[in-house]
Design a protein around this motif. Sequence first.
Motif: not given
Length: 492
Positions: A29-38
């Motif tokens: 699975s890939v992380p949700a896009a835009g979920a963090a500003s880092a």
Amino acid sequence: MSGATEVDAVAEAAEPAEPVSMAAAGAASVPAAGAASAPAPALSRAALAAAGQPLPVAPVRIVHLGLGAFHRAHQAWYTAHADDAADWGIAAFTGRSPDAADQLRPQDGLFTLIVRDEHADRAEIVPSLVEAVSGDDLSRLVELLSAPSTAVVTLTITEPGYRSRPDGSPDLDDPAVASDLAELRGGGRPATTIGRLVAGLDARRWAGAAPIAILPCDNIPDNGRFVRAAVVGLAEAAGLSETAAWIRDAVSFVATSIDRITPRSTPDDRATAETLTGWADAAPVVTEPFHDWVLQGEFPAGRPHWEAAGARFVDDIEPFERRKLWLLNGAHSLLAYAGLRRGHETVAQAVGDSVLRAQVEAFWDAACRHLPDGLDLPAYRAALLERFDNARIEHRLAQIGQEGSAKLRVRAAPVLLAERAAGRDGAAAIAALVAWVALQLEAAAPPDAAEEALAAARASDSPVFELLRLLDPALVDDPAIVAAVTEGVADA
């Protein structure tokens, strides 16, 4: 579950879609896009494993020569989507530049494939490439080609990369081929792709390994036979007669027809990949949704189940080759040269020009007169126009127009000669030659590996005649063709 995971193209708060089916390859699975500003973490198998998304590494059973964007969008994608993908890892070697290997090595071969249609992007992380190697690492190539587990060799090195004559035999007048012959005779280090392949096959014979299949994936008619002539011919010329005989008996050369428009990636594509997947990728690839692969030949040591991803295995590939070379590639070349002369930069811009669109349709009418029934040509043409109109695929004419002397030889010249043999003037195919010759005479043509010969032709007393002769001597055997091209260039 699959190692290649698609996600929606929405840049903000995109949710991962269900992974495509590739159960044996493992899930990622890939992380949700835009979920963090880092800053996004760098893509790699280690990073995915640390995030709880491990991707098993398939054993190397395929060696690829010519690591580039098309290979990753096509053969690597098909292998990743085979239902036995876990058994088929790819070790890919670069061509002239090691850049692709340098980018992919820290990512453990992983890359993001961005599939771009007219409205949106989808992304998936492709895991089938397990080793990215600089093309000058001959030791590793020989090691892999000697290994009994290696079953398939694929190539995407472009038409001029084979350094062959039109019949496929090695061009012994080419300085690089002459240098390779000396290296092969002395047990040294050949530098061309075919020279390195001969060295690897020679080592495989000495190792007593099993037969193997070689699949050229470049736009050359009857490419299996063509590459067989290059490999066997170079081995014989180098005095490796026993290896040449073994290649004839033990190596299968599979003919292939490949199709998936894959433009050069841009820095913006890296940002798109990161937005869609949450991973920083130094080497993403952009491609269109359409894909096609037709193959004819034997695989003595086995192959992936590519048919699970849509590949077709046929008894006679020649009609499919001609359909693709003439309709897709021929139209591309026509649009490239005529489009550049009319100030266009991309296929979508050029095909949106009503004058050029009419020229493409006329060229297709001519080509279709020489194609057999049963290829569903009206539907194929309609699909091509839809693909060409996709302005979000920035397929640049300057890229398509490179190596025109080799490309037009198989994309336009056969259509023109067939039309003339049928008693017609061949005007639709002549249009492509006129645009290319005009660019040559204006010193505005895209780069071509045959530049030395092209320069001599341009400087001759009969430049149009000599340029056409370089494409195909049969063209200048017909005075009407020479006259029509000469007149067209004068009027251009």
